[in-house]
Design a protein around this motif. Structure first.
Motif, short mmCIF file in Angstrom:
data_model
loop_
_atom_site.label_atom_id
_atom_site.label_comp_id
_atom_site.label_asym_id
_atom_site.label_seq_id
_atom_site.Cartn_x
_atom_site.Cartn_y
_atom_site.Cartn_z
N GLU A 92 0.83 -1.20 0.00
CA GLU A 92 0.00 0.00 0.00
C GLU A 92 0.87 1.25 0.00
N GLU A 93 1.96 1.24 0.77
CA GLU A 93 2.86 2.39 0.82
C GLU A 93 3.53 2.60 -0.53
N ASN A 94 3.95 1.50 -1.17
CA ASN A 94 4.57 1.61 -2.49
C ASN A 94 3.60 2.19 -3.51
N LYS A 95 2.34 1.82 -3.41
CA LYS A 95 1.32 2.37 -4.31
C LYS A 95 1.20 3.87 -4.14
N ILE A 151 3.55 5.92 -2.96
CA ILE A 151 4.75 6.56 -3.46
C ILE A 151 4.75 6.61 -4.98
N GLU A 152 4.26 5.55 -5.63
CA GLU A 152 4.13 5.54 -7.09
C GLU A 152 3.17 6.64 -7.54
N GLU A 153 2.09 6.81 -6.78
CA GLU A 153 1.11 7.85 -7.10
C GLU A 153 1.76 9.23 -7.00
N VAL A 154 2.53 9.45 -5.94
CA VAL A 154 3.23 10.72 -5.76
C VAL A 154 4.24 10.94 -6.88
N ASN A 155 4.96 9.87 -7.24
CA ASN A 155 5.97 9.98 -8.29
C ASN A 155 5.32 10.36 -9.63
N PHE A 163 11.92 15.97 -10.83
CA PHE A 163 11.60 15.59 -9.45
C PHE A 163 12.08 14.17 -9.17
N GLU A 164 12.55 13.98 -7.94
CA GLU A 164 12.97 12.65 -7.50
C GLU A 164 12.26 12.33 -6.19
N VAL A 165 11.50 11.25 -6.18
CA VAL A 165 10.81 10.80 -4.98
C VAL A 165 11.63 9.69 -4.35
N THR A 166 11.94 9.83 -3.07
CA THR A 166 12.83 8.89 -2.39
C THR A 166 12.22 8.45 -1.07
N ALA A 221 1.46 8.05 4.10
CA ALA A 221 2.77 7.54 3.70
C ALA A 221 3.80 8.66 3.77
N ASP A 222 4.97 8.36 4.32
CA ASP A 222 6.05 9.35 4.42
C ASP A 222 7.10 9.08 3.35
N PHE A 223 7.58 10.13 2.72
CA PHE A 223 8.61 9.98 1.70
C PHE A 223 9.38 11.28 1.58
#
Length: 207
Positions: A32-35, A37-41, A51-54, A190-192
């Protein structure tokens, strides 16, 4: 089957079942967290491919995480970061007094200047400090160039490269500072971390 053996079998089954449930919950949470982060990316890349999401652990900042509750809020935040990075170099004027310190009996001097940034334009500034040497009223070298944000700012700045050149009369310095703005962000639980490259170009005349 003895009572002790049966008891051991039951305990083993319970323990294995407990770990299986925990592993399943951990996997579901990570997925769920990866989803998210993918959405944010996807949102970040739609604004600018730089932009770089890490992972949140990949950035070092003492700033609190920025809470974002909707895609609209996230887009507005990322657009601010991108606009500041792209348009803030050549159009800014000095917004705070420059500091120039010249120790007695020395050719070494300390200079700084502060320029307005476009993020929260009323109170966010880019601050540059440096040391320089002079001879016969002309600048001969510049060292210890450092750029930071100052005032009220929501992003941090990590400097990766700095350089300078001198004007023909050796009285002005052309600075170039490269790095990236970065921040911790919390989006839908989710934190990123998020980074965006920046290039600061300024001319300053300490003499």
């Amino acid at each position: 089957m003895t009572g002790k053996f049966l008891k051991r079998v039951i305990i083993t089954a319970l323990v294995l079942g407990f770990f299986s449930i925990n592993l399943a919950e951990t996997h579901a949470s990570t997925t769920e967290e990866n989803k998210k982060i993918e959405e944010v990316n996807e949102i970040a890349k739609s604004i600018d491919s730089n932009f770089e999401v890490t992972s949140i652990e990949d950035i070092e900042t003492d700033r609190p995480k920025i809470e974002v509750n909707s895609e609209e809020e996230l887009e507005a935040l990322l657009e601010k970061m991108a606009v500041d990075s792209i348009q803030g170099e050549e159009t800014s004027l000095t917004e705070q007094p420059s500091l120039i310190e010249k120790p007695l009996f020395s050719t070494l001097a300390y200079g700084s200047f502060t320029r307005k940034a476009l993020v929260d334009a009323l109170s966010t500034f880019r601050h540059v400090t440096y040391q320089y040497k002079t001879k016969n009223g002309k600048i001969t070298s510049v060292t210890k160039i450092k750029g930071t944000y100052t005032g009220v700012y929501i992003f941090s700045f990590n400097q990766e490269f700095e350089d300078y050149s001198l004007s023909k009369n050796k009285k002005s310095i052309n600075f170039i500072i490269k790095g990236y703005a970065f921040s911790g962000i919390s989006f839908k639980g989710a934190d990123f971390g998020i980074k965006y490259p920046q290039t600061w170009k300024y001319t300053h005349s300490p003499l």
